[in-house]
Write a protein that holds these residues in place. Structure first.
Motif, short mmCIF file in Angstrom:
data_model
loop_
_atom_site.label_atom_id
_atom_site.label_comp_id
_atom_site.label_asym_id
_atom_site.label_seq_id
_atom_site.Cartn_x
_atom_site.Cartn_y
_atom_site.Cartn_z
N THR A 129 0.83 -1.20 0.00
CA THR A 129 0.00 0.00 0.00
C THR A 129 0.87 1.25 0.00
N ARG A 130 1.90 1.21 0.83
CA ARG A 130 2.79 2.36 0.94
C ARG A 130 3.46 2.65 -0.40
N ARG A 131 3.91 1.56 -1.04
CA ARG A 131 4.59 1.73 -2.32
C ARG A 131 3.63 2.26 -3.37
N ALA A 132 2.41 1.73 -3.37
CA ALA A 132 1.42 2.16 -4.35
C ALA A 132 1.13 3.66 -4.18
N LEU A 133 1.02 4.09 -2.92
CA LEU A 133 0.76 5.51 -2.65
C LEU A 133 1.90 6.37 -3.16
N GLU A 134 3.12 5.90 -2.90
CA GLU A 134 4.29 6.66 -3.30
C GLU A 134 4.35 6.78 -4.83
N GLU A 135 4.06 5.67 -5.50
CA GLU A 135 4.09 5.67 -6.96
C GLU A 135 3.01 6.59 -7.52
N ARG A 136 1.88 6.57 -6.85
CA ARG A 136 0.78 7.44 -7.29
C ARG A 136 1.24 8.89 -7.24
N LYS A 137 1.92 9.26 -6.16
CA LYS A 137 2.41 10.64 -5.99
C LYS A 137 3.39 11.01 -7.11
N ILE A 138 4.29 10.06 -7.41
CA ILE A 138 5.30 10.31 -8.45
C ILE A 138 4.62 10.51 -9.80
N ILE A 139 3.65 9.66 -10.09
CA ILE A 139 2.94 9.75 -11.38
C ILE A 139 2.18 11.08 -11.46
N ASP A 140 1.58 11.48 -10.35
CA ASP A 140 0.87 12.76 -10.33
C ASP A 140 1.81 13.93 -10.59
N ARG A 141 2.99 13.87 -10.00
CA ARG A 141 3.95 14.95 -10.21
C ARG A 141 4.40 15.00 -11.67
N ALA A 142 4.65 13.80 -12.23
CA ALA A 142 5.09 13.73 -13.62
C ALA A 142 3.99 14.26 -14.54
N LYS A 143 2.76 13.89 -14.23
CA LYS A 143 1.63 14.40 -15.03
C LYS A 143 1.60 15.92 -14.99
N GLY A 144 1.77 16.46 -13.79
CA GLY A 144 1.77 17.92 -13.62
C GLY A 144 2.84 18.60 -14.47
N LEU A 145 4.03 17.98 -14.47
CA LEU A 145 5.13 18.54 -15.26
C LEU A 145 4.79 18.57 -16.74
N LEU A 146 4.20 17.46 -17.21
CA LEU A 146 3.85 17.37 -18.64
C LEU A 146 2.76 18.38 -19.00
N MET A 147 1.75 18.48 -18.10
CA MET A 147 0.65 19.40 -18.37
C MET A 147 1.17 20.82 -18.50
N LYS A 148 2.10 21.18 -17.63
CA LYS A 148 2.63 22.54 -17.63
C LYS A 148 3.51 22.81 -18.85
N SER A 149 4.44 21.87 -19.10
CA SER A 149 5.42 22.15 -20.15
C SER A 149 4.84 21.97 -21.55
N ARG A 150 3.84 21.11 -21.69
CA ARG A 150 3.31 20.89 -23.04
C ARG A 150 1.92 21.46 -23.22
N GLY A 151 1.41 22.06 -22.17
CA GLY A 151 0.09 22.68 -22.25
C GLY A 151 -1.01 21.68 -22.60
N ILE A 152 -0.98 20.51 -22.01
CA ILE A 152 -2.00 19.51 -22.31
C ILE A 152 -2.82 19.22 -21.06
N GLY A 153 -3.91 18.50 -21.24
CA GLY A 153 -4.80 18.17 -20.13
C GLY A 153 -4.28 16.96 -19.36
N GLU A 154 -4.94 16.69 -18.25
CA GLU A 154 -4.49 15.62 -17.37
C GLU A 154 -4.57 14.25 -18.05
N ASP A 155 -5.70 13.99 -18.73
CA ASP A 155 -5.87 12.69 -19.37
C ASP A 155 -4.81 12.46 -20.44
N GLU A 156 -4.54 13.53 -21.16
CA GLU A 156 -3.57 13.43 -22.25
C GLU A 156 -2.16 13.17 -21.67
#
Lengths: 190, 393
Positions: A132-159
């Motif tokens: 569970t702990r690992r899954a939570l941590e990975e979720r956080k990492i993926i969310d951060r990476a999504k945020g980076l992509l959304m900002k730098s490429r101007g795309i939506g969350e799903d994309e």
């Protein structure tokens, strides 16, 4: 019969004590695995010592196996027969049992069976917690990476998520690993 | 072809490198193997996993399989040391309090003089007592300390040796549970780096060529012709040779930091591999040649005389019959399997399987099949000689 359980975690220790008390008329003492372990065990003059295989302090107990050690009665690791189902089960559950020389194996069997069952449950819980702990941590990492992509490429969350997933699949890597690589690269470039 | 999966246990230490490298650098794959490496939480756990068949092979302290043959420790078992994994690599360090006393006494911290260090430590011991941490009762550390303490002024103080698992050594020192330690790297450097200790002596100053870790298997498993023992031995041998090249060190340190010692920076691991040790947090360095050997000087050859010597020391420590222990111990180091499996690769092998331990004072060519073997110095600090052919005196 006196049983010493070496365990630092109070909750786990209590669970083991409860289970053992129901199994046999015996005195159960819990001690922590910090300093002076061998001496502390010797002070209680136990018939059986139980310790989690994952505890690095187990090596301190090896001192007790020496006749010249702090315990007058030398102890041996409980291996009635290395191939027996019971000792295999003990190892798989993560229980190490040391018994005082001369103790009849039939007296130990019920104790060990209870300890094994209890350790198995705790091990399962620990594994689930870890997962569970690992899954939570990975979720956080993926969310951060999504945020980076959304900002730098101007795309939506799903994309952004789809892009991460496609990259992971193309490179035959785990989603979380790709996300982590992206974060590391972004930190380096920042 | 699908690789054969072998499970191997190791304890996270710099000298587990041959196993990690064999898998990561493709030496196992070249032998058709895939190594499934299991980090063991303690030496007893690694030993028991091996005995109970949960793993096929294990990185063990060289005295563990010998002790198991003698019935010492939690369990009696027939194990085979098919190869030495590493020679040397231990350090002796002290608390900051002892370090200050040594400094005030004019001690030079050269790491290479066992007698001078013993004299200084005996003087610096608070109240004539020194509490010393070692990783395991059946370890080269314990044997080195015993050799050292019996033949020096340390014999005149209360030398109290206790078991402290290596990752806990730094804390035991910080919490004043011990005054000094003998441990394998990186844990000595970790104690230095965290400011709780200083290094005073390299293990090889006590015995210049001490077999530290072995590749152990269950005897029946090692002898099983279908068991891939030879493939594993060849992969480990190739890994040791790779590790011995100076230009492999950075990569090896990085690899160990990623795969086996994840809480330890690669820079700390590199110290042991290069022998360039930092002895104090303030940064003074000492170079220890041959600090740890994975290949040079026929490091991986499991000399029966080494096992005989280890058994003799265990017998003295634990009051066993020395002659019987020597013979039982010698059978644990398997020069026969080493010759059988590594000979056909074309590597040079010595004519003898035993040597006089402690007799080599400078690099010496010895009789071998191709005439290309040079043995490295193996002297003891007190000049003692262990002749395996002589009866117990």
């Amino acid at each position: 019969m006196t049983i010493v359980v070496v365990e630092n975690d109070r909750t786990r220790a209590l669970a083991i004590v409860d289970a053992l008390k129901d199994a046999d008329d015996c005195e159960v003492i819990v001690i922590g695995s910090d300093s002076g372990l061998a001496r502390k065990i010797a002070a209680h003059d136990p018939d059986v010592v139980l310790i989690d295989v994952h505890d690095p302090s187990r090596d301190k107990i090896e001192e007790l196996t020496l006749a010249s050690g702090p315990l007058d009665r030398p102890v041996a690791m409980f291996v009635p027969n290395a191939a027996s189902a019971l000792s295999r089960a003990a190892v798989e559950a993560g229980v190490s049992a040391y018994v005082v020389d001369g103790m009849a194996p039939e007296r130990l069997r019920p104790i060990l069976e209870v300890a094994i069952a209890r350790f198995q449950v705790m091990r399962q819980m620990r594994a689930e917690l870890e997962q569970t702990r690992r899954a939570l941590e990975e979720r956080k990492i993926i969310d951060r990476a999504k945020g980076l992509l959304m900002k730098s490429r101007g795309i939506g969350e799903d994309e952004a998520y789809a892009l991460l997933r496609k990259t992971a699949m193309d490179q035959n890597r785990r989603l979380a690993d790709v996300a982590q690589a992206l974060i590391t690269a972004a930190e380096l470039l920042a | 072809m699908k690789p054969v999966v072998l499970r191997a246990a190791y304890v996270p230490l710099v000298d587990a490198a041959p196993l990690i490298v064999a898998e990561a650098m493709g030496f196992a794959a070249a032998e058709g193997l895939q190594l499934d490496l299991v980090a063991a939480p303690s030496w007893s756990a690694a030993r028991d996993m091996l005995i109970l068949g949960q793993v096929d092979a294990a990185h063990l302290l060289s005295p563990i399989p010998v002790a198991a043959a003698l019935g010492l420790g939690g369990v009696r078992a027939e194990l085979a040391a098919v190869s030495v994994l590493s020679v040397n690599g231990d350090v002796i360090g002290v608390s900051r309090r002892i370090e200050e006393r040594l400094r005030a006494d004019g001690f030079a911290f050269e790491l290479n003089d066992a007698l001078a260090t013993a004299r200084a430590l005996a003087r610096a011991a608070p109240g004539g007592r020194l509490r010393m941490g070692v990783p395991f009762p059946f370890s080269m550390h314990r044997i080195l300390l015993d050799l050292w303490a019996r033949a020096t002024p340390l014999a005149d103080i209360a030398f109290d040796i206790r078991t402290v698992p290596p990752p806990l050594m730094r804390r035991a020192l910080a919490d004043d549970e011990i005054d000094a330690f003998c441990v394998g790297e990186p844990w000595g450097s970790v104690a230095v780096e965290s400011g709780v200790g200083a290094l005073v002596l390299a293990g090889r100053a006590i015995w210049a060529f001490a077999p530290e870790k072995v590749l152990a298997m269950r005897r029946d498993r090692a002898e099983d012709p279908s068991g891939n023992t030879g493939a594993l031995m060849r992969a480990i041998w190739a890994a040791g040779r790779w590790l011995s090249r100076p230009d492999s060190r950075d990569a090896a340190a990085e690899l160990m930091a990623r795969r086996a010692l994840t809480d330890v920076p690669a820079e700390l691991i590199e110290r042991a591999l290069s022998g360039q040790l930092t002895i104090l947090q303030t940064g003074q360095q000492r170079h220890v040649p041959s600090f740890v050997e994975f290949h040079a000087g026929l490091a991986t050859f499991p000399w029966r005389s080494q096992a005989r010597f280890i058994a003799d020391r265990l017998a003295i420590l634990h009051g066993l019959d020395r002659a019987g222990a020597r013979d039982a111990g010698a059978r644990v180091f398997r020069t026969d399997l080493y010759r059988r499996h590594l000979g056909p690769m074309g590597i040079d092998l010595p004519g003898a399987s035993e040597k006089v331990e402690g007799a080599i004072t400078h690099p010496t060519p010895v009789a071998s099949l191709r005439g290309g073997i040079t043995l490295l110095p193996d002297r003891f600090f007190d000049g003692r000689i262990f002749d395996p052919a002589l009866p117990v005196s």
